[in-house]
Motif scaffolding. Sequence first.
Motif, PDB file in Angstrom:
ATOM      1  N   PRO A  42       0.808  -1.215   0.000  1.00 45.62           N
ATOM      2  CA  PRO A  42       0.000   0.000   0.000  1.00 45.62           C
ATOM      3  C   PRO A  42       0.840   1.262   0.000  1.00 45.62           C
ATOM      4  O   PRO A  42       0.396   2.312  -0.471  1.00 45.62           O
ATOM      5  CB  PRO A  42      -0.811  -0.124   1.306  1.00 45.62           C
ATOM      6  CG  PRO A  42       0.015  -1.004   2.184  1.00 45.62           C
ATOM      7  CD  PRO A  42       0.710  -1.967   1.275  1.00 45.62           C
ATOM      8  N   THR A  43       2.047   1.176   0.536  1.00 50.82           N
ATOM      9  CA  THR A  43       2.967   2.311   0.572  1.00 50.82           C
ATOM     10  C   THR A  43       4.371   1.797   0.247  1.00 50.82           C
ATOM     11  O   THR A  43       4.666   0.620   0.442  1.00 50.82           O
ATOM     12  CB  THR A  43       2.985   2.979   1.967  1.00 50.82           C
ATOM     13  OG1 THR A  43       3.286   1.978   2.955  1.00 50.82           O
ATOM     14  CG2 THR A  43       1.646   3.618   2.289  1.00 50.82           C
ATOM     15  N   PRO A  44       5.254   2.676  -0.243  1.00 53.51           N
ATOM     16  CA  PRO A  44       6.607   2.216  -0.580  1.00 53.51           C
ATOM     17  C   PRO A  44       7.432   1.876   0.652  1.00 53.51           C
ATOM     18  O   PRO A  44       7.212   2.430   1.738  1.00 53.51           O
ATOM     19  CB  PRO A  44       7.211   3.407  -1.335  1.00 53.51           C
ATOM     20  CG  PRO A  44       6.430   4.589  -0.881  1.00 53.51           C
ATOM     21  CD  PRO A  44       5.047   4.092  -0.605  1.00 53.51           C
ATOM     22  N   SER A  45       8.371   0.964   0.472  1.00 48.67           N
ATOM     23  CA  SER A  45       9.394   0.666   1.459  1.00 48.67           C
ATOM     24  C   SER A  45      10.756   0.926   0.831  1.00 48.67           C
ATOM     25  O   SER A  45      10.851   1.226  -0.372  1.00 48.67           O
ATOM     26  CB  SER A  45       9.268  -0.782   1.943  1.00 48.67           C
ATOM     27  OG  SER A  45       8.141  -0.953   2.776  1.00 48.67           O
ATOM     28  N   PHE A  46      11.826   0.782   1.621  1.00 56.21           N
ATOM     29  CA  PHE A  46      13.146   1.182   1.140  1.00 56.21           C
ATOM     30  C   PHE A  46      14.220   0.182   1.568  1.00 56.21           C
ATOM     31  O   PHE A  46      14.145  -0.395   2.656  1.00 56.21           O
ATOM     32  CB  PHE A  46      13.502   2.577   1.670  1.00 56.21           C
ATOM     33  CG  PHE A  46      12.542   3.637   1.204  1.00 56.21           C
ATOM     34  CD1 PHE A  46      12.745   4.302   0.010  1.00 56.21           C
ATOM     35  CD2 PHE A  46      11.407   3.931   1.958  1.00 56.21           C
ATOM     36  CE1 PHE A  46      11.837   5.251  -0.432  1.00 56.21           C
ATOM     37  CE2 PHE A  46      10.495   4.878   1.527  1.00 56.21           C
ATOM     38  CZ  PHE A  46      10.715   5.537   0.321  1.00 56.21           C
ATOM     39  N   LEU A  47      15.196   0.005   0.686  1.00 56.94           N
ATOM     40  CA  LEU A  47      16.387  -0.791   0.970  1.00 56.94           C
ATOM     41  C   LEU A  47      17.598   0.132   0.985  1.00 56.94           C
ATOM     42  O   LEU A  47      17.776   0.939   0.061  1.00 56.94           O
ATOM     43  CB  LEU A  47      16.615  -1.851  -0.110  1.00 56.94           C
ATOM     44  CG  LEU A  47      15.546  -2.897  -0.392  1.00 56.94           C
ATOM     45  CD1 LEU A  47      15.993  -3.767  -1.562  1.00 56.94           C
ATOM     46  CD2 LEU A  47      15.302  -3.749   0.835  1.00 56.94           C
ATOM     47  N   GLN A  71      10.056   8.479   7.567  1.00 55.87           N
ATOM     48  CA  GLN A  71       8.681   8.181   7.186  1.00 55.87           C
ATOM     49  C   GLN A  71       8.292   6.724   7.440  1.00 55.87           C
ATOM     50  O   GLN A  71       7.105   6.401   7.491  1.00 55.87           O
ATOM     51  CB  GLN A  71       8.481   8.506   5.705  1.00 55.87           C
ATOM     52  CG  GLN A  71       8.647   9.985   5.363  1.00 55.87           C
ATOM     53  CD  GLN A  71       8.617  10.233   3.867  1.00 55.87           C
ATOM     54  OE1 GLN A  71       8.059   9.442   3.111  1.00 55.87           O
ATOM     55  NE2 GLN A  71       9.231  11.324   3.441  1.00 55.87           N
ATOM     56  N   CYS A  72       9.287   5.846   7.571  1.00 57.49           N
ATOM     57  CA  CYS A  72       9.007   4.422   7.758  1.00 57.49           C
ATOM     58  C   CYS A  72       8.661   4.108   9.208  1.00 57.49           C
ATOM     59  O   CYS A  72       9.100   4.794  10.131  1.00 57.49           O
ATOM     60  CB  CYS A  72      10.213   3.589   7.306  1.00 57.49           C
ATOM     61  SG  CYS A  72      10.468   3.584   5.524  1.00 57.49           S
ATOM     62  N   PRO A 265       5.158   0.833   5.968  1.00 54.04           N
ATOM     63  CA  PRO A 265       6.401   1.237   5.299  1.00 54.04           C
ATOM     64  C   PRO A 265       7.619   0.829   6.116  1.00 54.04           C
ATOM     65  O   PRO A 265       7.715   1.111   7.311  1.00 54.04           O
ATOM     66  CB  PRO A 265       6.270   2.758   5.176  1.00 54.04           C
ATOM     67  CG  PRO A 265       5.165   3.150   6.094  1.00 54.04           C
ATOM     68  CD  PRO A 265       4.260   1.976   6.214  1.00 54.04           C
ATOM     69  N   THR A 266       8.562   0.169   5.441  1.00 56.56           N
ATOM     70  CA  THR A 266       9.682  -0.495   6.104  1.00 56.56           C
ATOM     71  C   THR A 266      11.000  -0.006   5.532  1.00 56.56           C
ATOM     72  O   THR A 266      11.154   0.140   4.317  1.00 56.56           O
ATOM     73  CB  THR A 266       9.562  -2.022   5.916  1.00 56.56           C
ATOM     74  OG1 THR A 266       8.355  -2.467   6.547  1.00 56.56           O
ATOM     75  CG2 THR A 266      10.745  -2.758   6.510  1.00 56.56           C
TER      76      THR A 266
END
Length: 298
Positions: A42-47, A71-72, A265-266
């Motif tokens: 549903p929302t972006p996550s990041f690596l 934001q995560c 969001p992770t």
Amino acid sequence: MGKYCRRLLFAFIAVSSLPGTLLGQNQVEDAMFWEVRGKDLPTPSFLFGTFHLLGSSYVDSLTQVMSNFNQCKTVVGEILIDSSMTMRMMIAARLNNTSLDKLLTPADYQKTARWLRELSGYELNLFNEMNPMAIQIFLMTMLQEKHYPTDKTFDEPMDIYFQNRGKKDGKYLVGLETFDIQIHALFNQFTLARQVAMLTKFVDEKDKARTELIQLNKSYRDGKLAQLERLLAGQTYTKEEAEVMLDARNKQWIEQLPPLMKQQPTFVAVGALHLAGKNGLVNLLRQEGYTVTPRAVK
């Protein structure tokens, strides 16, 4: 000795993500920071690919990384670091029924002792009960600090920093693997004879180690993931050893990440080489149907 133990703990975590012989050519773009979208998210996550020998002062300069981190709601690392970890690492690194001076030849012991003294001021006999891999890791860490000194009072290694910042901000913290899995990849998969061979080669080629460390730092800061692969492919790990250190762990992690990212969001912070290549997290997530896009760090 207290400062030594803490730095050695951070070094253990560093080396667990810096293997040498890699298992495939780089098949992803050059980037250290990635956005994950699509499929069921549903929302972006990041690596974010970490370089464990750099610290919080460097991370704080990465404005886009920290903006998205803020934001995560979930922060994911390789393992969760707690107050018991230093002692557990030190116990895992201890030799049983032998000592370093019995494993190394007198000539190799003296060469190692001289280099350790040059880098850190410590005498090798202080660590005579530590296994050869632990000594090699400590030498690597001291080499980094000699060429890239930091204020160790305030500059936490970046993996620790993300976890401590996340805890302070009330984020949900997740470790992708247990302490025992990391110890197996770092120590237990290697016989003592193999550890001795790797340590003596590292010390014999100390000028090469200095050159490669400088190149490694530059490649990471420039976001050159392919260059990191090439640099580390020249190290001494076998294909089977690298599989334990990289591919097997990546395959376990990829089973855990999608459910976490679907919930909220992770922000995933793991060693940079876990993102690279055909068996890296970026490509594995793409194979699962996610859109993984490189992003600027600043």
